[in-house]
Design a protein around this motif. Structure first.
Motif, PDB file in Angstrom:
ATOM      1  N   ALA A   7      35.642  71.504  59.236  1.00  0.00           N
ATOM      2  CA  ALA A   7      34.272  71.517  58.663  1.00  0.00           C
ATOM      3  C   ALA A   7      33.886  72.844  58.651  1.00  0.00           C
ATOM      4  CB  ALA A   7      33.295  70.361  59.423  1.00  0.00           C
ATOM      5  N   VAL A   8      33.948  73.590  59.533  1.00  0.00           N
ATOM      6  CA  VAL A   8      33.500  75.096  59.535  1.00  0.00           C
ATOM      7  C   VAL A   8      34.223  75.932  58.539  1.00  0.00           C
ATOM      8  CG1 VAL A   8      33.246  77.211  60.782  1.00  0.00           C
ATOM      9  CG2 VAL A   8      32.714  75.040  61.993  1.00  0.00           C
ATOM     10  N   GLY A   9      35.477  75.490  58.204  1.00  0.00           N
ATOM     11  CA  GLY A   9      36.107  76.170  57.350  1.00  0.00           C
ATOM     12  C   GLY A   9      35.776  75.548  56.031  1.00  0.00           C
ATOM     13  N   GLY A  10      34.876  74.556  55.630  1.00  0.00           N
ATOM     14  CA  GLY A  10      34.726  74.082  54.331  1.00  0.00           C
ATOM     15  C   GLY A  10      35.622  73.105  53.946  1.00  0.00           C
ATOM     16  N   LYS A  11      36.574  72.449  54.642  1.00  0.00           N
ATOM     17  CA  LYS A  11      37.478  71.638  54.175  1.00  0.00           C
ATOM     18  C   LYS A  11      36.884  70.318  54.551  1.00  0.00           C
ATOM     19  CE  LYS A  11      41.368  74.575  54.610  1.00  0.00           C
ATOM     20  NZ  LYS A  11      42.641  74.942  55.214  1.00  0.00           N
ATOM     21  N   PHE A  12      36.001  69.875  53.772  1.00  0.00           N
ATOM     22  CA  PHE A  12      35.145  68.643  54.193  1.00  0.00           C
ATOM     23  C   PHE A  12      36.222  67.287  53.774  1.00  0.00           C
ATOM     24  CE2 PHE A  12      31.588  71.248  53.366  1.00  0.00           C
ATOM     25  CZ  PHE A  12      30.864  71.429  54.642  1.00  0.00           C
ATOM     26  N   ASP A  13      36.989  67.287  52.955  1.00  0.00           N
ATOM     27  CA  ASP A  13      38.032  66.114  52.597  1.00  0.00           C
ATOM     28  C   ASP A  13      38.842  65.893  53.741  1.00  0.00           C
ATOM     29  OD1 ASP A  13      36.862  65.791  50.065  1.00  0.00           O
ATOM     30  OD2 ASP A  13      38.506  67.039  48.890  1.00  0.00           O
ATOM     31  N   LYS A  14      39.358  67.110  54.307  1.00  0.00           N
ATOM     32  CA  LYS A  14      40.483  67.009  55.496  1.00  0.00           C
ATOM     33  C   LYS A  14      39.688  66.572  56.736  1.00  0.00           C
ATOM     34  CE  LYS A  14      43.959  69.621  57.925  1.00  0.00           C
ATOM     35  NZ  LYS A  14      44.676  70.861  58.091  1.00  0.00           N
ATOM     36  N   SER A  15      38.482  67.088  56.939  1.00  0.00           N
ATOM     37  CA  SER A  15      37.405  66.857  57.929  1.00  0.00           C
ATOM     38  C   SER A  15      37.160  65.217  58.031  1.00  0.00           C
ATOM     39  CB  SER A  15      36.223  67.512  57.976  1.00  0.00           C
ATOM     40  OG  SER A  15      35.370  67.299  58.917  1.00  0.00           O
ATOM     41  N   ALA A  16      37.021  64.739  56.739  1.00  0.00           N
ATOM     42  CA  ALA A  16      36.668  63.398  56.829  1.00  0.00           C
ATOM     43  C   ALA A  16      37.966  62.396  57.140  1.00  0.00           C
ATOM     44  CB  ALA A  16      36.096  63.061  55.176  1.00  0.00           C
ATOM     45  N   ASP A  17      39.234  63.066  56.570  1.00  0.00           N
ATOM     46  CA  ASP A  17      40.438  62.270  57.149  1.00  0.00           C
ATOM     47  C   ASP A  17      40.591  62.080  58.602  1.00  0.00           C
ATOM     48  OD1 ASP A  17      41.003  62.007  54.347  1.00  0.00           O
ATOM     49  OD2 ASP A  17      42.386  63.592  54.046  1.00  0.00           O
ATOM     50  N   ILE A  18      40.265  63.294  59.289  1.00  0.00           N
ATOM     51  CA  ILE A  18      40.394  63.313  60.734  1.00  0.00           C
ATOM     52  C   ILE A  18      39.567  62.158  61.259  1.00  0.00           C
ATOM     53  CG2 ILE A  18      40.158  64.722  62.801  1.00  0.00           C
ATOM     54  CD1 ILE A  18      41.096  67.212  60.710  1.00  0.00           C
ATOM     55  N   ALA A  19      38.053  62.345  60.671  1.00  0.00           N
ATOM     56  CA  ALA A  19      37.135  61.290  61.236  1.00  0.00           C
ATOM     57  C   ALA A  19      37.657  60.045  61.174  1.00  0.00           C
ATOM     58  CB  ALA A  19      35.855  61.549  60.431  1.00  0.00           C
ATOM     59  N   LEU A  20      38.156  59.779  60.022  1.00  0.00           N
ATOM     60  CA  LEU A  20      38.734  58.054  60.113  1.00  0.00           C
ATOM     61  C   LEU A  20      39.679  57.820  61.055  1.00  0.00           C
ATOM     62  CD1 LEU A  20      39.106  57.908  56.115  1.00  0.00           C
ATOM     63  CD2 LEU A  20      37.464  56.746  57.526  1.00  0.00           C
ATOM     64  N   LYS A  21      40.660  58.734  61.385  1.00  0.00           N
ATOM     65  CA  LYS A  21      41.693  58.911  62.297  1.00  0.00           C
ATOM     66  C   LYS A  21      41.021  58.506  63.727  1.00  0.00           C
ATOM     67  CE  LYS A  21      45.921  59.025  63.767  1.00  0.00           C
ATOM     68  NZ  LYS A  21      46.845  57.913  63.443  1.00  0.00           N
ATOM     69  N   ILE A  22      39.901  59.212  64.028  1.00  0.00           N
ATOM     70  CA  ILE A  22      39.149  59.140  65.332  1.00  0.00           C
ATOM     71  C   ILE A  22      38.504  57.636  65.370  1.00  0.00           C
ATOM     72  CG2 ILE A  22      37.049  59.802  66.461  1.00  0.00           C
ATOM     73  CD1 ILE A  22      37.748  62.603  65.699  1.00  0.00           C
ATOM     74  N   ILE A  23      37.965  57.275  64.325  1.00  0.00           N
ATOM     75  CA  ILE A  23      37.454  55.861  64.269  1.00  0.00           C
ATOM     76  C   ILE A  23      38.542  54.865  64.374  1.00  0.00           C
ATOM     77  CG2 ILE A  23      36.273  54.220  62.726  1.00  0.00           C
ATOM     78  CD1 ILE A  23      34.869  56.837  61.207  1.00  0.00           C
ATOM     79  N   GLU A  24      39.592  55.062  63.906  1.00  0.00           N
ATOM     80  CA  GLU A  24      40.719  54.111  64.100  1.00  0.00           C
ATOM     81  C   GLU A  24      41.343  53.980  65.487  1.00  0.00           C
ATOM     82  OE1 GLU A  24      43.576  51.252  63.451  1.00  0.00           O
ATOM     83  OE2 GLU A  24      41.996  52.125  62.019  1.00  0.00           O
ATOM     84  N   ASN A  25      41.243  55.211  66.058  1.00  0.00           N
ATOM     85  CA  ASN A  25      41.852  55.233  67.452  1.00  0.00           C
ATOM     86  C   ASN A  25      40.805  54.610  68.433  1.00  0.00           C
ATOM     87  OD1 ASN A  25      44.211  56.629  66.610  1.00  0.00           O
ATOM     88  ND2 ASN A  25      43.518  58.729  67.186  1.00  0.00           N
ATOM     89  N   GLN A  26      39.517  54.598  68.085  1.00  0.00           N
ATOM     90  CA  GLN A  26      38.640  54.149  68.953  1.00  0.00           C
ATOM     91  C   GLN A  26      38.298  52.659  69.095  1.00  0.00           C
ATOM     92  OE1 GLN A  26      36.215  55.729  71.288  1.00  0.00           O
ATOM     93  NE2 GLN A  26      37.740  57.339  70.954  1.00  0.00           N
ATOM     94  N   LYS A  27      39.325  52.166  67.983  1.00  0.00           N
ATOM     95  CA  LYS A  27      39.417  50.558  68.040  1.00  0.00           C
ATOM     96  C   LYS A  27      40.124  50.225  69.382  1.00  0.00           C
ATOM     97  CE  LYS A  27      38.568  50.200  63.179  1.00  0.00           C
ATOM     98  NZ  LYS A  27      39.307  49.889  61.820  1.00  0.00           N
ATOM     99  N   TYR A  28      40.955  50.969  69.697  1.00  0.00           N
ATOM    100  CA  TYR A  28      41.860  50.394  71.040  1.00  0.00           C
ATOM    101  C   TYR A  28      41.091  50.496  72.414  1.00  0.00           C
ATOM    102  CZ  TYR A  28      45.834  51.173  67.909  1.00  0.00           C
ATOM    103  OH  TYR A  28      46.664  51.398  66.767  1.00  0.00           O
ATOM    104  N   ALA A  29      39.786  51.103  72.211  1.00  0.00           N
ATOM    105  CA  ALA A  29      39.258  51.216  73.432  1.00  0.00           C
ATOM    106  C   ALA A  29      38.271  49.708  73.622  1.00  0.00           C
ATOM    107  CB  ALA A  29      38.387  52.192  73.476  1.00  0.00           C
ATOM    108  N   GLN A  30      38.028  49.322  74.935  1.00  0.00           N
ATOM    109  CA  GLN A  30      37.015  48.101  74.972  1.00  0.00           C
ATOM    110  C   GLN A  30      35.615  48.482  74.339  1.00  0.00           C
ATOM    111  OE1 GLN A  30      37.570  44.902  75.911  1.00  0.00           O
ATOM    112  NE2 GLN A  30      39.712  44.957  76.286  1.00  0.00           N
ATOM    113  N   ARG A  31      35.289  49.686  74.727  1.00  0.00           N
ATOM    114  CA  ARG A  31      33.924  50.038  74.665  1.00  0.00           C
ATOM    115  C   ARG A  31      33.941  51.646  73.788  1.00  0.00           C
ATOM    116  NH1 ARG A  31      29.813  50.377  79.306  1.00  0.00           N
ATOM    117  NH2 ARG A  31      28.507  50.913  77.447  1.00  0.00           N
TER     118      ARG A  31
END
Length: 456
Positions: A385-409
């Motif tokens: 995001a600091v480097g201005g690559k918002f498309d790539k930053s968003a892809d990583i954000a989706l990966k973070i959201i997906e990984n959090q689904k494995y946690a109870q909370r």
């Protein structure tokens, strides 16, 4: 027609609160076996060579008890043997955390590290919320990661272990009931416990109203065996730890051959020691001084020494060599990921000469060693995001959201930032409606469900 009516009348005559309770308990036991009892990202498990076989096979126990319960719900049998059998089944299921952390230490290593990574990222977000909300994040500083957490580590580190406060802590953790472990445990495990509890409750519902009397007699028969089992478990944990602690004396006396042979025996008797860096370091040094060096352990020792000096480049070199020689050593893989992560953090935190592309490359290298590493994903999301690559930053954000689904909370602060980066992408793409919806997610967790359903 009369035959059908008679059958219906007979069926209704057999229905009572005890049979209904037993039926509900049996169904709960069967349903608890729908999926594995432990959840972690599959690609992470593959990278670490971790199998969830214990979690997969353990659920067969409540499934068999559920079938047995259905059988005795239809054909009435309420003997003491049946009650004691289901009590035994409940105790076996309650021991699932102990069995998992003892015989699958790599799984515990991952759960401990994921929990600590998520906690550190949350703290970073909370301390820097105003700066992180700013779009460009030009002045944000990343936190240094902690040393990788061991799977269980040695319980006895000094003679003070046997003082009452420490013994009390040991007794509360002997069965593996730890918040780090429970973060990724499946709800099906709790359903199995509930199923056993409901079925046992049904077994004590009898026409003579002797539930308390029957329970007292059963506890009288069970308690001696429970006490014997608890003593056995305590010895099976304490004895290897006592030997491990006393090996320090043998090492100091120069009895390196004994240290080597006994250490290898201990890893068989008590696998969690495989996650203790001091255990491996002592074994590596003992082999070196005994003129029987294990090259992978020698490289590990060198890596640990460089790591303590914060010489991240040399630490990476030694850890990588050790991992090449011993790919199944999950502790080495964890240290290697941390050494590379530290390099990226140093590159990102150098505000006078910040190179976000180099830092991002380091964070991506972490993910090749430790897939779904929470801190690496979060840092990579910020760097892109600091480097201005918002498309790539968003892809990583989706990966973070997906990984959090494995946690109870799921971690609210971490997810809030992930949704914020998705909002920036929407704004950049002039999708203002979606950008506003994503921004809502970054500040209001009650709206998360809308986004999840949309993604599905």
């Amino acid at each position: 027609m009369k035959i059908v009516l008679r059958l219906l009348n007979w069926a209704f005559s057999q229905v009572n609160r005890q049979r209904i309770t037993l039926l509900v308990g049996s169904i709960a036991l069967i349903l608890s076996a729908r999926s594995a009892w432990y959840n972690l990202p599959p690609d992470t498990l593959e990278a670490f060579g971790v199998s969830l076989a214990i979690a997969n096979y353990y659920r067969v126990i409540p499934f068999l008890f559920g079938l047995l319960g259905l059988t005795f719900t239809i054909w009435e049998a309420r003997s003491r043997v049946l009650r004691l059998l289901f009590w035994s089944g409940l105790l076996v299921v309650l021991l699932f955390p102990y069995v998992q952390i003892t015989w699958s230490p790599a799984t515990t290593f991952l759960s401990n590290n994921y929990y600590s990574q998520n906690a550190r990222v949350d703290r970073h977000v909370e301390r820097n919320f105003s700066e992180i909300q700013a779009q460009w994040k030009q002045n944000i500083i990343l936190d240094d990661p902690d040393t990788p957490d061991a799977s269980l580590n040695a319980l006895i580190k000094s003679s003070g272990f046997f003082q009452p406060p420490t013994i009390e802590r040991f007794l509360t953790n002997i069965l593996g009931y730890d918040i780090n472990f429970f973060t990724y445990i499946s709800l099906n495990w709790a359903i199995a416990i509930l199923g056993f509890s409901i079925y046992l409750f049904g077994l004590y519902l009898d026409k003579d109203q002797r539930a308390i009397e029957l329970l007292g007699k059963d506890m009288k028969n069970l308690l001696p065996w429970i006490l014997v089992g608890f003593i056995f478990l305590s010895i099976s944990i304490l004895l290897p730890n006592i030997i491990h602690y006393n090996l320090n004396t043998s090492y100091a006396n120069g009895d390196y051959r004994f240290v080597q042979s006994m250490s290898k025996t201990l890893t068989t008797l008590y696998p969690p020691l495989k996650g203790d860096n001091f255990f491996w370091e002592r074994l590596g040094k003992a082999g070196y001084y005994n003129d029987q060096p294990d090259k992978s352990l020698v490289e590990l020792v060198k890596g640990l020494e460089s790591y303590r000096r914060k010489d991240w480049v040399n630490a990476e070199t030694h850890f990588q060599e050790s991992l090449n020689l011993q790919p199944k050593n999950f502790l080495v893989r964890g240290y290697l990921a941390s050494a590379i992560l530290n390099q990226g953090i140093n590159e990102f935190n150098d505000l006078s000469n910040r190179n976000t592309a180099t830092a991002a490359n380091s964070f991506e290298r972490v993910l090749t060693v430790f897939p779904n590493h929470t801190e690496a994903l979060y840092d990579l999301m910020l760097a892109t995001a600091v480097g201005g690559k918002f498309d790539k930053s968003a892809d990583i954000a989706l990966k973070i959201i997906e990984n959090q689904k494995y946690a109870q909370r799921p971690r609210s602060a971490l997810l809030g930032q992930a949704y914020l980066h998705l909002a920036w992408k929407g704004f950049k793409d002039k999708d203002y409606q979606n950008a506003w919806l994503r921004y809502r997610q970054s500040v209001d967790d009650s709206a998360w469900k809308i986004v999840i359903e949309e993604e599905q």
